[in-house]
Scaffold this motif. Structure first.
Motif, mmCIF file in Angstrom:
data_model
loop_
_atom_site.group_PDB
_atom_site.id
_atom_site.type_symbol
_atom_site.label_atom_id
_atom_site.label_comp_id
_atom_site.label_asym_id
_atom_site.label_seq_id
_atom_site.Cartn_x
_atom_site.Cartn_y
_atom_site.Cartn_z
ATOM 1 N N ASP A 378 0.821 -1.198 0.000
ATOM 2 C CA ASP A 378 0.000 0.000 0.000
ATOM 3 C C ASP A 378 0.865 1.262 0.000
ATOM 4 N N HIS A 382 1.438 4.257 -2.739
ATOM 5 C CA HIS A 382 1.256 5.677 -2.424
ATOM 6 C C HIS A 382 2.449 6.501 -2.843
ATOM 7 N N GLY A 475 -9.869 15.140 -1.121
ATOM 8 C CA GLY A 475 -9.406 14.221 -2.166
ATOM 9 C C GLY A 475 -9.370 14.816 -3.555
ATOM 10 N N ILE A 575 -5.786 6.671 -10.497
ATOM 11 C CA ILE A 575 -6.440 5.840 -9.490
ATOM 12 C C ILE A 575 -7.822 6.396 -9.184
ATOM 13 N N ILE A 576 -8.720 5.530 -8.905
ATOM 14 C CA ILE A 576 -10.064 5.993 -8.606
ATOM 15 C C ILE A 576 -10.596 5.195 -7.426
ATOM 16 N N ASP A 577 -11.303 5.884 -6.562
ATOM 17 C CA ASP A 577 -12.007 5.177 -5.498
ATOM 18 C C ASP A 577 -13.334 4.747 -6.076
ATOM 19 N N ASP A 593 -17.075 8.930 -5.603
ATOM 20 C CA ASP A 593 -17.463 10.308 -5.289
ATOM 21 C C ASP A 593 -18.824 10.657 -5.870
ATOM 22 N N GLU A 659 -16.582 -1.204 -1.605
ATOM 23 C CA GLU A 659 -15.659 -0.191 -2.101
ATOM 24 C C GLU A 659 -14.326 -0.798 -2.477
ATOM 25 N N GLN A 661 -10.235 0.556 -4.194
ATOM 26 C CA GLN A 661 -9.433 1.526 -4.912
ATOM 27 C C GLN A 661 -8.886 0.815 -6.139
ATOM 28 N N THR A 662 -9.095 1.389 -7.298
ATOM 29 C CA THR A 662 -8.643 0.668 -8.472
ATOM 30 C C THR A 662 -7.770 1.548 -9.339
ATOM 31 N N THR A 681 -10.874 -1.943 -15.312
ATOM 32 C CA THR A 681 -9.871 -2.294 -14.317
ATOM 33 C C THR A 681 -9.901 -3.798 -14.141
#
Lengths: 714, 93
Positions: A378, A382, A475, A575-577, A593, A659, A661-662, A681
């Motif tokens: 992780d 980042h 964000g 990256i997208i949540d 979002d 959820e 993160q991709t 993805t």
């Protein structure tokens, strides 16, 4: 000079450094304009010029050496105190920095020598510096300028097609006298008469003009001057002035060598093949066509070719130039400067990861090691992403120059205040947002901030203020362009919208709705087309660009107080949540979002595609139907409620999978026209999930709904 | 080549929009029944686009009747205008 790899590599380094130096030069000059006596700045600027000259010499770039030598000499006198800093001096030096920059970019594109246009420009700039040079030191300059400077207006061959209006003879405008006049501004090398329009003998009116002429003219006069010959007959006649066929190559070359520009129109006008008048006319046609058909405007190049204003090879060359510009910009993103500490941190993390990985092999504490690996993965991700992050300040500071130049051009005094330049965002995003920002800045200067006299009449200080502000917010990054100008005129926007048919007359709109209209295509409240804005590239393009970056744009304004345009962008595009949902065997990701809540689909038959959500009507879209997914719907379905521009819509799915993160993988070229899907993805299971593009999805759906509803009513 | 003789028409003064209607009439009525036209331009002092058009029209009509059409003796200024339209004079042929 042999272009072997070593040399090229060295040259690349030179180009990178030179770009920085040119930037230093420009920044320093701007600084000097504000604080003319700042000794430290004078030194910096001088050193930048000196280093540029020195390194250019290493590479045998004679033209750069000669040019920078003169700039350096002038700056040297400033440093010695022999020459004071004046606005005139700065105004003469700034274009020199541009010129050096252009030559550096030429180098980057593989041109070791300046082309004729650049050489001429260089000579002109040096001539402007002449008054600042100490006696006798200009010799080198004239020496370098000679080959290009001698022949100011080379003759060019033009092909004129003159189809005079039927009434020209009656109006006393004899085409022959125009032909005779043409001989006075150049050499008429060939004329041919086209009598094809002559009607049958009995229908032929001897006083009507039926003849058309094709003329070949060799002239040193610019196109505007030739155009002006036909000033009085332009209205009813069809006058076309195009470069002669055998000169097309010359134009194509000239265009290839032109400075970078994003606008085909500027390239064409700059090359002298199109006049301002013709471009204005073509833009008008373009807008009219777009307004009439309600579609996307036809590219300006196409219109110019279609109306015979410019031959196709030249338009193609200009388009190529534009493409190159965009390409070289996107190539910029292929190299990136990174803070060494960030790279070290990443390498350190990878090292830890390797250790943690090997310890998972040991029997004891495998579970704990596994957890450690997860944590490190992780962190690695980042910090890898952080590598792409750059402070936005560099981009924002570039606008200082724009504000200065535009201010001078418009006779407005504007100070630029930049705050939040430390806010970081993805480098790719920074670069792609800079054009829309530039447009907003120009817009504010042109339409927002009033002329000093008008400001004083309204009790404001004569100097306007343009603020660029950036900050992080939940964000995303927010960039604001605000001015203390006249604000948006609600009534005028509304009137214009009604006139354009965007809004029905008498419709009641909230203020915000009215202001948002400025982002509609073809919507410009500018009454006059100025050099800067109002040229058909409007706020709609800005919004399109921002939306393409998954961002949003909004406007805040108060009459007489100012306008703020706020752009909200994701921090990164990579990256997208997301929120993973399942429909049958397919999986989809909804950008998190956009999701406001999830509810269960009420059981039982639902007449229309909407449901009751706490007393409100919520329209929904059945993804199964939309994407034609086979199979029976699950017994219990769920609704994911998404919000798009204040409008809520439900997406009916079989399963909510949570959820995640991709990393976004772009779709292939084949799918580039696909709406509603923005990317894909790969899930942990190896399956592919498509990422839904909520905006178009909802918009498309409500459009279809409108159609469906309109039918039974009709 | 033709069995019949060319009919000679002499124009003079100005061959301009002022006289174009008249010239058209004269030339076109002279054409039918003739063995072709020979237009004597010796007396023409001035020519403009309207005049040029009339000559071009007459030439086209003559061609459509397969009749010869000749222009003779234009003054230099007039000849230059005729050359623009690809109208050559008999002497040059």
């Amino acid at each position: 000079m042999s272009a072997d790899d070593d040399m090229r590599e060295a040259l690349d380094t030179f180009v990178t450094e030179a770009r920085d130096l040119v930037q230093q030069l420009e920044d320093g000059l701007l600084e000097l304009e504000a604080h003319p006596s700042a000794a430290e700045t004078v030194n910096t600027v001088f050193r930048a010029a000196h280093t540029l000259k020195g390194s250019s010499g290493l590479f045998g770039l004679r033209h750069l050496v000669q040019f920078t030598h003169v700039v350096e000499t002038v700056l040297g006198s400033v440093r010695e105190g022999d020459l004071g800093v004046s606005p005139g001096l700065v105004s003469s030096l700034l274009p020199c920095a541009d010129h050096i920059g252009a030559m550096i970019e030429g180098l980057a594109a593989g041109r070791l020598e300046p082309d004729a246009a650049q050489a001429a420009e260089g000579a002109r700039l040096l001539a402007a510096l002449e008054p600042y040079l100490p006696d006798g030191q200009g010799a080198l300059a004239t020496d370098g300028a000679d080959p290009a400077g001698g022949d100011p207006a080379p003759e060019r061959a033009w092909r004129l097609s003159l189809r005079f209006g039927p009434d020209s003879l009656r109006n006393g405008m004899d085409p022959l006298s125009f032909l005779r006049y043409l001989a006075s501004i150049g050499t008429v090398s060939r004329v041919s008469t086209d009598a094809a329009a002559l009607p049958a003998a009995e229908e032929m009116d001897p006083e009507t003009c039926y003849l058309a002429f094709e003329v070949e003219l060799l002239s040193g006069a610019p196109k505007e001057e030739i155009e002006a010959v036909f000033e009085f007959v332009r209205e009813d006649s069809d006058i076309r002035i195009v470069p002669a066929d055998h000169q097309l190559d010359a134009y194509v070359w000239a265009i290839r060598a032109m400075p970078e520009s994003d606008r085909v129109g500027d390239v064409l006008i700059g090359s002298g093949v199109v006049t301002e008048l013709e471009m204005t006319e073509a833009l008008r046609i373009q807008q009219e066509q777009a307004a009439r058909s309600g579609t996307q405007p036809v590219p300006i190049g196409e219109i110019l070719v279609e109306h015979g204003i410019v031959p196709r090879p030249i338009v193609d060359a200009a388009l190529n130039r534009q493409r190159k510009t965009t390409e070289s910009r996107s190539q910029d993103t292929t190299t990136i400067r990174i803070d060494a500490a960030r790279l070290d941190r990443l390498i350190d993390l990878v090292g830890e990861l390797v250790i943690a990985q090997s310890s998972t092999g040991l029997r004891a504490g495998a579970g704990e090691a596994q957890g450690e690996v997860m944590r490190l993965v992780d962190e690695v991700r980042h910090s890898a992403l952080a590598l792409r992050m750059v402070p936005i300040g560099t981009t924002l500071r570039r606008f200082e120059r724009v504000v200065r130049d535009v201010g001078v051009e418009l006779h407005k005094e504007v100070s630029l205040v930049i705050t939040g330049g430390d806010a970081e965002m993805d480098k790719a995003l920074v670069e792609r947002i800079s054009d829309p920002l530039l447009h907003l800045v120009r817009n504010s200067l042109d339409h927002g901030i009033e002329a000093p006299a008008e400001r004083q009449r309204h009790g404001k200080s004569g100097q306007g203020t343009l603020r660029l502000n950036a900050y992080h917010d939940a964000g995303s990054i927010v960039i604001e362009v605000s001015d203390d100008g006249r604000g948006l005129d609600r009534e005028r926007i509304l009137a214009k919208a009604v006139e354009r048919g965007v809004v029905a007359a008498g419709a009641v709109l909230s203020d915000q709705e009215v202001y948002d209209l400025i982002f509609e295509p073809g919507f410009s409240t500018a009454e006059t087309v100025s050099n800067l804005s109002g040229r058909g590239v409007g706020m709609d393009v800005v919004r399109r660009n921002v939306t393409a970056l998954r961002g949003s744009i909004e406007v805040d304004t108060a009459r007489g107080v100012g306008t703020t345009i706020r752009i909200r962008l994701p921090l990164t595009l990579a990256i997208i949540d997301g929120f993973l949902v399942g429909v049958g065997s397919a999986s989809f990701i909804v950008p998190l979002d956009r999701v406001t809540e999830c509810v269960e689909l009420p059981p039982g038959p639902l007449g229309r595609d909407c449901m009751n959500l706490r007393g409100e009507v919520l329209p929904f879209i059945r993804l199964r139907e939309l994407f034609d997914i086979p199979g029976e719907p699950a017994r219990r379905q769920n609704v994911v409620i998404v919000e798009q521009s204040g409008q809520r819509t439900g997406l009916v799915v079989d399963a909510l999978l949570g959820e995640l993160q991709t990393v976004i993988k772009p779709l292939g070229v084949l799918f580039s026209r696909l709406k509603c899907i923005s990317g894909s993805t790969i899930l942990g299971s190896g399956e592919i999930a498509l990422i839904l593009d909520v905006g178009p999805l909802v918009a498309d759906h409500s459009e279809r709904e409108h159609l469906l509803r309109a039918r039974p009513a009709a | 080549m033709t069995t019949r003789e060319l009919r000679r028409v002499a124009l003079d003064g100005e061959l301009t929009i002022m006289t174009a209607a008249e010239s058209k009439e004269r030339l076109l009525t002279a054409l039918p029944g003739s063995g072709g036209l020979r237009v004597d331009l010796a007396g023409v002092e001035e020519i403009d686009t309207a005049g040029l058009q009339v000559l071009l029209l007459t030439r086209r009509e003559a061609e459509s009747m397969s009749l010869p059409f000749e222009l003779t003796a234009p003054a230099p200024g007039v000849a230059a205008v005729l050359a623009l339209a690809g109208l050559t004079t008999a002497e040059e042929q």
